[in-house]
Write a protein that holds these residues in place. Structure first.
Motif, PDB file in Angstrom:
ATOM      1  N   GLY A 173       0.797  -1.219   0.000  1.00 11.43           N
ATOM      2  CA  GLY A 173       0.000   0.000   0.000  1.00 11.43           C
ATOM      3  C   GLY A 173       0.828   1.267   0.000  1.00 11.43           C
ATOM      4  N   ASP A 174       2.124   1.131   0.015  1.00 13.33           N
ATOM      5  CA  ASP A 174       3.025   2.293   0.009  1.00 13.33           C
ATOM      6  C   ASP A 174       2.964   2.955  -1.367  1.00 13.33           C
ATOM      7  N   PRO A 175       2.531   4.210  -1.439  1.00 16.49           N
ATOM      8  CA  PRO A 175       2.422   4.878  -2.742  1.00 16.49           C
ATOM      9  C   PRO A 175       3.765   5.068  -3.435  1.00 16.49           C
ATOM     10  N   GLU A 176       4.866   4.955  -2.697  1.00 16.84           N
ATOM     11  CA  GLU A 176       6.196   5.103  -3.283  1.00 16.84           C
ATOM     12  C   GLU A 176       6.788   3.761  -3.707  1.00 16.84           C
ATOM     13  N   SER A 177       6.070   2.680  -3.439  1.00 16.65           N
ATOM     14  CA  SER A 177       6.608   1.345  -3.712  1.00 16.65           C
ATOM     15  C   SER A 177       6.461   0.980  -5.185  1.00 16.65           C
ATOM     16  N   ALA A 178       7.582   0.599  -5.820  1.00 16.31           N
ATOM     17  CA  ALA A 178       7.539   0.165  -7.215  1.00 16.31           C
ATOM     18  C   ALA A 178       6.769  -1.156  -7.330  1.00 16.31           C
ATOM     19  N   LEU A 179       6.920  -2.043  -6.333  1.00 19.14           N
ATOM     20  CA  LEU A 179       6.221  -3.324  -6.372  1.00 19.14           C
ATOM     21  C   LEU A 179       4.710  -3.120  -6.247  1.00 19.14           C
ATOM     22  N   SER A 180       4.291  -2.226  -5.359  1.00 21.53           N
ATOM     23  CA  SER A 180       2.859  -1.950  -5.205  1.00 21.53           C
ATOM     24  C   SER A 180       2.277  -1.360  -6.481  1.00 21.53           C
ATOM     25  N   ALA A 181       3.022  -0.486  -7.139  1.00 22.32           N
ATOM     26  CA  ALA A 181       2.551   0.094  -8.394  1.00 22.32           C
ATOM     27  C   ALA A 181       2.413  -0.984  -9.468  1.00 22.32           C
ATOM     28  N   ALA A 182       3.366  -1.910  -9.493  1.00 19.67           N
ATOM     29  CA  ALA A 182       3.302  -3.000 -10.466  1.00 19.67           C
ATOM     30  C   ALA A 182       2.118  -3.914 -10.179  1.00 19.67           C
ATOM     31  N   ILE A 183       1.862  -4.198  -8.899  1.00 16.36           N
ATOM     32  CA  ILE A 183       0.715  -5.031  -8.525  1.00 16.36           C
ATOM     33  C   ILE A 183      -0.584  -4.375  -8.964  1.00 16.36           C
ATOM     34  N   ALA A 184      -0.711  -3.081  -8.708  1.00 19.95           N
ATOM     35  CA  ALA A 184      -1.923  -2.356  -9.081  1.00 19.95           C
ATOM     36  C   ALA A 184      -2.114  -2.357 -10.593  1.00 19.95           C
ATOM     37  N   ALA A 185      -1.044  -2.156 -11.337  1.00 20.40           N
ATOM     38  CA  ALA A 185      -1.146  -2.126 -12.796  1.00 20.40           C
ATOM     39  C   ALA A 185      -1.515  -3.494 -13.349  1.00 20.40           C
ATOM     40  N   THR A 186      -0.974  -4.535 -12.758  1.00 22.25           N
ATOM     41  CA  THR A 186      -1.256  -5.892 -13.235  1.00 22.25           C
ATOM     42  C   THR A 186      -2.708  -6.275 -12.986  1.00 22.25           C
ATOM     43  N   ARG A 187      -3.272  -5.816 -11.875  1.00 21.40           N
ATOM     44  CA  ARG A 187      -4.664  -6.140 -11.549  1.00 21.40           C
ATOM     45  C   ARG A 187      -5.635  -5.586 -12.587  1.00 21.40           C
ATOM     46  N   THR A 188      -5.242  -4.535 -13.269  1.00 15.71           N
ATOM     47  CA  THR A 188      -6.148  -3.922 -14.246  1.00 15.71           C
ATOM     48  C   THR A 188      -6.027  -4.571 -15.622  1.00 15.71           C
ATOM     49  N   GLN A 189      -5.051  -5.440 -15.800  1.00 21.26           N
ATOM     50  CA  GLN A 189      -4.860  -6.076 -17.099  1.00 21.26           C
ATOM     51  C   GLN A 189      -5.843  -7.230 -17.283  1.00 21.26           C
TER      52      GLN A 189
END
Length: 214
Positions: A173-189
């Motif tokens: 849930g860290d907005p600065e986390s590259a892994l969290s951003a990747a997880i969020a982007a993958t969920r929308t695919q």
């Protein structure tokens, strides 16, 4: 009872022992592994309503040979042999997709298969065809087994990944986390994450392997 009556008494046939085949045994063993993640010979015999010795009659080497039978069974699920006249990339892509599809349906069997030498004739024939295509494309003998091993490891790993949870990594849930951003982007695919990962990995793998062609 008179002798005449005894002659008229119908003879009740003795029940026959269950008829077994290697395919029946391997299919039942695969179901057990799918359900439990392990293979128990006594449990397999009980499932088939036979003695353990009856299984050994068909698989003299026991458990390891049954597992090899399962390997051959899954190889046959890869459908008709591919045309060896194809370009090596196209052949390998189709071979890899079929291989992954067959084993991804039975992920619990993958760890058992990796513990022993491949001896199933059907599987050896499939690897022989792949090796023939790769050798003809220009892969040297000293590299060829390594190329096949790399493909094998990648495909089996992807087959295991196909049964992984939807969320493999916990999102911090860290907005600065590259892994969290990747997880969020993958969920929308759209589509299956594991399959997308497989296709990306296969493309990268084939591109890298091409550097070994002489």
């Amino acid at each position: 009872m008179s002798a005449h009556c005894e002659e008229l008494t119908p003879t009740v046939p003795r029940p026959h022992a269950p008829l077994l085949s290697r395919d029946q045994i391997t299919a039942a063993a695969l179901r057990q592994i799918d359900e439990t993640g392990a293979l128990s010979m006594p449990k397999l015999a009980a499932t088939l309503n036979v003695s353990v010795s009856s299984i050994y009659h068909h698989f003299a080497s026991g458990r390891e040979e049954v597992i090899e039978g399962i390997r051959g069974l899954l190889t046959r699920e890869m459908a008709e042999p591919l045309d060896q006249a194809m370009d090596w990339r196209e052949y390998t892509e189709q071979w890899a997709r079929r291989y992954r599809s067959a084993f991804a349906r039975h992920p619990h069997v993958v760890p058992l298969l990796t513990l022993q030498t491949v001896t199933a004739p059907e599987t050896l024939a499939a690897y022989e065809s792949l090796s023939t295509v790769l050798r003809r494309a220009g892969f040297a003998d000293e590299d060829l087994l390594h190329v096949v091993s790399v493909l094998d490891c990648f495909i089996l790993g992807s087959a295991l990944d196909a049964s992984a949870p939807l969320d493999v990594w916990a999102d911090s849930g860290d907005p600065e986390s590259a892994l969290s951003a990747a997880i969020a982007a993958t969920r929308t695919q759209p589509g299956d994450r594991s399959e997308r990962s497989f296709e990306i990995g296969l493309r990268i793998l084939l591109t890298g392997l091409a550097d070994l062609i002489h």
